[in-house]
Design a protein around this motif. Structure first.
Motif, PDB file in Angstrom:
ATOM      1  N   GLU A   6      57.703  31.967  10.751  1.00 37.75           N
ATOM      2  CA  GLU A   6      58.140  31.120  11.867  1.00 37.75           C
ATOM      3  C   GLU A   6      57.163  29.966  12.071  1.00 37.75           C
ATOM      4  OE1 GLU A   6      60.720  31.136  14.278  1.00 37.75           O
ATOM      5  OE2 GLU A   6      61.650  32.338  12.697  1.00 37.75           O
ATOM      6  N   ALA A   9      57.353  27.365   9.346  1.00 36.87           N
ATOM      7  CA  ALA A   9      58.565  26.550   9.479  1.00 36.87           C
ATOM      8  C   ALA A   9      58.377  25.507  10.581  1.00 36.87           C
ATOM      9  CB  ALA A   9      59.765  27.440   9.781  1.00 36.87           C
ATOM     10  N   ARG A  12      56.093  22.725   9.421  1.00 35.72           N
ATOM     11  CA  ARG A  12      56.830  21.774   8.573  1.00 35.72           C
ATOM     12  C   ARG A  12      57.658  20.836   9.444  1.00 35.72           C
ATOM     13  NH1 ARG A  12      56.993  25.678   4.390  1.00 35.72           N
ATOM     14  NH2 ARG A  12      58.629  26.876   5.386  1.00 35.72           N
ATOM     15  N   LEU A  13      58.277  21.410  10.486  1.00 32.01           N
ATOM     16  CA  LEU A  13      59.070  20.593  11.399  1.00 32.01           C
ATOM     17  C   LEU A  13      58.183  19.546  12.078  1.00 32.01           C
ATOM     18  CD1 LEU A  13      61.636  19.956  13.038  1.00 32.01           C
ATOM     19  CD2 LEU A  13      61.022  21.781  14.598  1.00 32.01           C
ATOM     20  N   GLN A  16      57.172  16.804   9.652  1.00 31.94           N
ATOM     21  CA  GLN A  16      58.285  15.906   9.348  1.00 31.94           C
ATOM     22  C   GLN A  16      58.589  15.013  10.545  1.00 31.94           C
ATOM     23  OE1 GLN A  16      59.610  15.642   6.262  1.00 31.94           O
ATOM     24  NE2 GLN A  16      60.604  13.847   7.134  1.00 31.94           N
ATOM     25  N   GLN A  17      58.505  15.610  11.762  1.00 34.07           N
ATOM     26  CA  GLN A  17      58.755  14.819  12.966  1.00 34.07           C
ATOM     27  C   GLN A  17      57.721  13.693  13.087  1.00 34.07           C
ATOM     28  OE1 GLN A  17      61.381  15.371  15.422  1.00 34.07           O
ATOM     29  NE2 GLN A  17      60.678  13.317  15.928  1.00 34.07           N
ATOM     30  N   THR A  20      58.888  10.846  11.059  1.00 38.17           N
ATOM     31  CA  THR A  20      60.018  10.176  11.716  1.00 38.17           C
ATOM     32  C   THR A  20      59.540   9.326  12.884  1.00 38.17           C
ATOM     33  OG1 THR A  20      61.277  12.138  11.178  1.00 38.17           O
ATOM     34  CG2 THR A  20      62.302  10.598  12.683  1.00 38.17           C
ATOM     35  N   ALA A  23      57.703   6.279  11.645  1.00 40.45           N
ATOM     36  CA  ALA A  23      58.637   5.284  11.110  1.00 40.45           C
ATOM     37  C   ALA A  23      59.381   4.561  12.232  1.00 40.45           C
ATOM     38  CB  ALA A  23      59.635   5.955  10.173  1.00 40.45           C
ATOM     39  N   SER A  24      59.769   5.310  13.283  1.00 42.71           N
ATOM     40  CA  SER A  24      60.465   4.675  14.403  1.00 42.71           C
ATOM     41  C   SER A  24      59.544   3.743  15.159  1.00 42.71           C
ATOM     42  CB  SER A  24      60.997   5.728  15.380  1.00 42.71           C
ATOM     43  OG  SER A  24      61.969   6.502  14.775  1.00 42.71           O
ATOM     44  N   GLN A  27      58.840   0.323  13.829  1.00 42.83           N
ATOM     45  CA  GLN A  27      59.986  -0.572  13.935  1.00 42.83           C
ATOM     46  C   GLN A  27      59.877  -1.438  15.193  1.00 42.83           C
ATOM     47  OE1 GLN A  27      63.159  -0.730  12.211  1.00 42.83           O
ATOM     48  NE2 GLN A  27      62.215   0.418  10.550  1.00 42.83           N
ATOM     49  N   PHE A 102      73.952  17.497  20.086  1.00 46.43           N
ATOM     50  CA  PHE A 102      73.431  17.636  18.730  1.00 46.43           C
ATOM     51  C   PHE A 102      72.210  18.550  18.713  1.00 46.43           C
ATOM     52  CE2 PHE A 102      75.806  13.641  18.048  1.00 46.43           C
ATOM     53  CZ  PHE A 102      76.606  14.090  17.023  1.00 46.43           C
ATOM     54  N   LYS A 106      71.600  22.612  16.780  1.00 43.10           N
ATOM     55  CA  LYS A 106      70.570  22.897  15.785  1.00 43.10           C
ATOM     56  C   LYS A 106      69.948  24.271  16.014  1.00 43.10           C
ATOM     57  CE  LYS A 106      71.010  19.081  13.702  1.00 43.10           C
ATOM     58  NZ  LYS A 106      70.637  17.760  14.157  1.00 43.10           N
ATOM     59  N   PRO A 107      69.618  24.968  14.928  1.00 49.99           N
ATOM     60  CA  PRO A 107      69.060  26.312  15.083  1.00 49.99           C
ATOM     61  C   PRO A 107      67.564  26.308  15.401  1.00 49.99           C
ATOM     62  CG  PRO A 107      69.330  25.806  12.770  1.00 49.99           C
ATOM     63  CD  PRO A 107      69.838  24.618  13.527  1.00 49.99           C
ATOM     64  N   VAL A 108      67.153  25.461  16.341  1.00 54.21           N
ATOM     65  CA  VAL A 108      65.742  25.454  16.737  1.00 54.21           C
ATOM     66  C   VAL A 108      65.693  24.940  18.169  1.00 54.21           C
ATOM     67  CG1 VAL A 108      65.330  23.120  15.824  1.00 54.21           C
ATOM     68  CG2 VAL A 108      63.426  24.664  16.082  1.00 54.21           C
ATOM     69  N   HIS A 109      64.740  25.459  18.959  1.00 58.84           N
ATOM     70  CA  HIS A 109      64.648  25.028  20.359  1.00 58.84           C
ATOM     71  C   HIS A 109      64.251  23.555  20.416  1.00 58.84           C
ATOM     72  CE1 HIS A 109      63.698  24.890  24.563  1.00 58.84           C
ATOM     73  NE2 HIS A 109      64.029  26.153  24.722  1.00 58.84           N
TER      74      HIS A 109
ATOM     75  N   ILE B 115      65.639   4.469  11.756  1.00 57.04           N
ATOM     76  CA  ILE B 115      65.045   4.813  10.464  1.00 57.04           C
ATOM     77  C   ILE B 115      66.161   5.068   9.448  1.00 57.04           C
ATOM     78  CG2 ILE B 115      62.934   5.744  11.481  1.00 57.04           C
ATOM     79  CD1 ILE B 115      64.128   8.526  11.103  1.00 57.04           C
ATOM     80  N   LEU B 123      64.537  15.516   8.146  1.00 60.38           N
ATOM     81  CA  LEU B 123      64.326  16.238   9.398  1.00 60.38           C
ATOM     82  C   LEU B 123      65.286  17.436   9.475  1.00 60.38           C
ATOM     83  CD1 LEU B 123      62.344  15.739  11.656  1.00 60.38           C
ATOM     84  CD2 LEU B 123      64.088  14.467  12.883  1.00 60.38           C
ATOM     85  N   VAL B 126      64.065  20.417   7.357  1.00 58.26           N
ATOM     86  CA  VAL B 126      63.093  21.355   7.941  1.00 58.26           C
ATOM     87  C   VAL B 126      63.699  22.134   9.112  1.00 58.26           C
ATOM     88  CG1 VAL B 126      61.018  20.191   7.158  1.00 58.26           C
ATOM     89  CG2 VAL B 126      62.012  19.510   9.332  1.00 58.26           C
TER      90      VAL B 126
END
Lengths: 273, 326
Positions: A6, A9, A12-13, A16-17, A20, A23-24, A27, A102, A106-109, B115, B123, B126
């Protein structure tokens, strides 16, 4: 073994966030820049006002000299940046735009993307603000009774302050499930924050009864406490008591989140997502 | 008998909404006393979908289609009845369930605006805990089927509506869901893009064996993809069966097109003349009389060509809803 999986995982989230968010953010360099200026200006105004007051009343107010105020507000600027969130506006927007649907699919809180999004933006903005604070330090020449012990305890205090502030504001943000007038709640919250967290003035400048109120409520533990701690203005006992208070607020807000999140999702899924 | 992929039994959803008249007085009154009104969005809906089926879910705006899809994907709590998707109760929103389904809403976006879609896909990778190999494999497949190659590296806000929809669909399918809910996936798209998406859905269903429940206002989508349709109106089930049976059940008329040598013939004694152009007459006749009228036409007139047709599917659907309203 499962717990480890857990955690991996989630890590990794989070990483990755971070990509993101980064990158945002790049901008919108200009709006980021303007926003950072406001984060700098607010404590700077208080700093100048209080330095003037202190100089004109014989060099010290409530135990703070002009350079003492400089230290207070420069540290406050950094701590504020570290613990700041914008989740309360974000949630209102999410609920109104139906974006939460959305997140619920998703399978995550959803709190995980918010925590990592917040941490990521701090990793990006903090170095810039530290640089600015260093520049301002050259101008305002802050002094403080810094000691190593306080510096060491400051680190957990800062992390706990972030957690308390994040969890409390995330809970408050859930008000968006019940009302579309979240702004009114936010206004009240920011006024309380302004006075009881030590933003408009260090809490020791307030009357005693107000300081007691500040000790009971969570605001001081989100901002003022780590600042006073780093400046060496707290005894060992006060520091440890503060950490305990922060810890208690983390637990309280975690319980609150659990209850309110469930109730909120129930409301959301009752009236139409 | 295999277990159904989707099972609904008497599923209900009633919204309570505040009722208020217009005007200052009513506004003030509602401050103290709110009159609530119950709106039945979904009313005792019962149907099953077998694994691998593609079913069209039809109904006019406000019929309860989206509400049903949201209940089945776990976003809404029903007010009555039961429902299971892949054996789970959707509104419990258990993680193993959420990993196996997807909901595409044609009017909403999940991709991060600023993005490139590729970053949002990462995203999702993961979030759904996909292995790199599986993720690459699926992404390559989706890229090929939807022709995403040139789109993945552009910020989503720079994509056209159709391009964005293709990316949205890809994002929703990266975790290879076994049940796919599509709510107006082709809305606002041009005909070419609609056809493209349609072909993709058919191909995805063929390859993955996923169960697909699809709503669309474009009958062409439904006619091309779905053998079976479920029609609801005012939250109630009107029809569940083959698309061709729907036409049989709800059309009282057939269309007869006759080509005559004589351009000035008067055919109104045979049926209702809808159109006449250069000796090509279109007649509308009651279904029961079709054979009889055809026989008479052939016997009485110098017929060059004759064609008996069902009315277009749009017309049938329109009739279904107006009949219900009447």
């Amino acid at each position: 073994m499962n717990a480890l999986r857990e955690i991996l995982a989630l890590l990794r989230l989070y990483s990755q966030q971070f990509k993101t968010t980064f990158a945002s953010m790049v901008q919108y360099r200009i709006s980021l820049f303007i926003w950072m200026i406001s984060q700098i200006l607010e404590p700077l105004v208080y700093l100048i006002v209080w330095s003037t007051v202190s100089n004109s009343s014989g060099g010290s107010v409530g135990g703070y000299t002009a350079r003492g105020f400089a230290a207070y507000y420069l540290v406050l600027m950094l701590v504020n940046q570290f613990t700041y969130t914008w989740i309360m506006w974000e949630y209102e927007y999410r609920v109104r735009q139906g974006l939460l649907s959305f997140a619920l699919l998703k399978p995550v809180h959803p709190i995980h993307s918010d925590i990592s999004d917040n941490l990521s933006s701090k990793i990006i903005t903090l170095p810039i603000l530290m640089f600015v604070a260093a520049g301002l330090a050259l101008i305002f020449k802050p002094t403080a009774a810094f000691n190593w012990w306080a510096g060491l305890v400051f680190i957990p205090a800062l992390i706990l302050a972030f957690l308390v502030r994040f969890l409390i504001e995330w809970t408050l943000a859930l008000a968006a499930f019940w009302t579309t007038r979240v702004n009114a709640i936010n206004q009240v919250y920011f006024i309380l924050m302004l006075f009881l967290a030590g933003q408009i003035a260090p809490l020791t400048l307030f009357p005693n009864w107000l300081q007691i109120v500040a000790d009971i409520l969570p605001f001081r533990w989100m901002l003022g406490f780590p600042v006073e701690l780093l400046l060496g203005r707290l005894s060992h006992a006060q520091a440890l008591l503060g950490l305990a208070a922060q810890f208690a607020w983390v637990i309280i807000s975690l319980v609150l989140i659990r209850v309110i999140w469930r109730a909120g999702v129930r409301v959301y899924s009752a009236v139409g997502a | 008998m295999t277990e159904p992929a989707i099972h609904l039994h008497e599923l209900c959803k009633t919204y309570r909404v505040p009722e208020r008249e217009s005007g200052m007085g009513a506004a003030l009154k509602s401050l103290f006393h709110r009159r609530m009104q119950d709106i039945k969005a979904v009313d005792r809906l019962t149907f099953d979908l077998s694994p691998g089926e593609i079913v069209g879910f039809l109904g006019p705006n406000g019929a309860g289609k989206t509400t049903t899809l949201k209940m089945l994907s776990g976003l809404l709590h029903p007010t009555g009845g039961e429902g299971t998707v892949l054996g789970s109760i959707p509104w419990k929103r258990e993680r193993p369930f959420l990993r196996q389904i997807t909901l595409v809403m044609g009017q909403r976006n999940q991709l991060v605006w600023d993005i490139p879609a590729a970053d949002s896909f990462e995203l999702n990778r993961v979030i759904y805990r996909l292995s790199s190999t599986d993720f690459r494999h699926t992404l390559n497949e989706l890229t090929e089927l939807l022709d995403l190659g040139p789109l993945l590296k552009k910020p989503v806000r720079n994509l056209s509506l159709g391009e964005r929809m293709k990316c949205e669909i890809a994002a929703a399918l990266l975790h290879r869901p076994q049940v796919v809910f599509l709510d107006e996936p082709t809305i606002g798209l041009d005909v070419t893009m609609q056809r493209r998406i349609r072909a993709f859905i058919a191909e995805y269903n063929r390859r993955s064996g996923a169960t697909v429940l699809l709503t669309s206002h474009y009958m062409a989508d439904v006619a091309a993809l779905c053998k079976r349709v479920i029609v609801i109106h005012h939250g109630r089930l009107l029809f569940d069966g083959d698309l061709s049976a729907l036409v049989q059940q709800f059309t009282a008329h057939k269309t007869i097109v006759v080509q005559l040598e004589d351009c000035h013939a008067d055919l109104h004694t045979y049926g209702e003349v809808i159109n006449c152009e250069d000796g090509r007459f279109t007649l509308r006749v009651p279904k029961a009389q079709t054979a009889h009228v055809t026989e008479r036409l052939l016997a009485d007139l110098p017929v060059i060509d004759l064609l008996v047709e069902d009315p277009p599917i749009e017309e049938v659907i329109d009739q279904v809803f107006t009949q219900e309203a009447a």
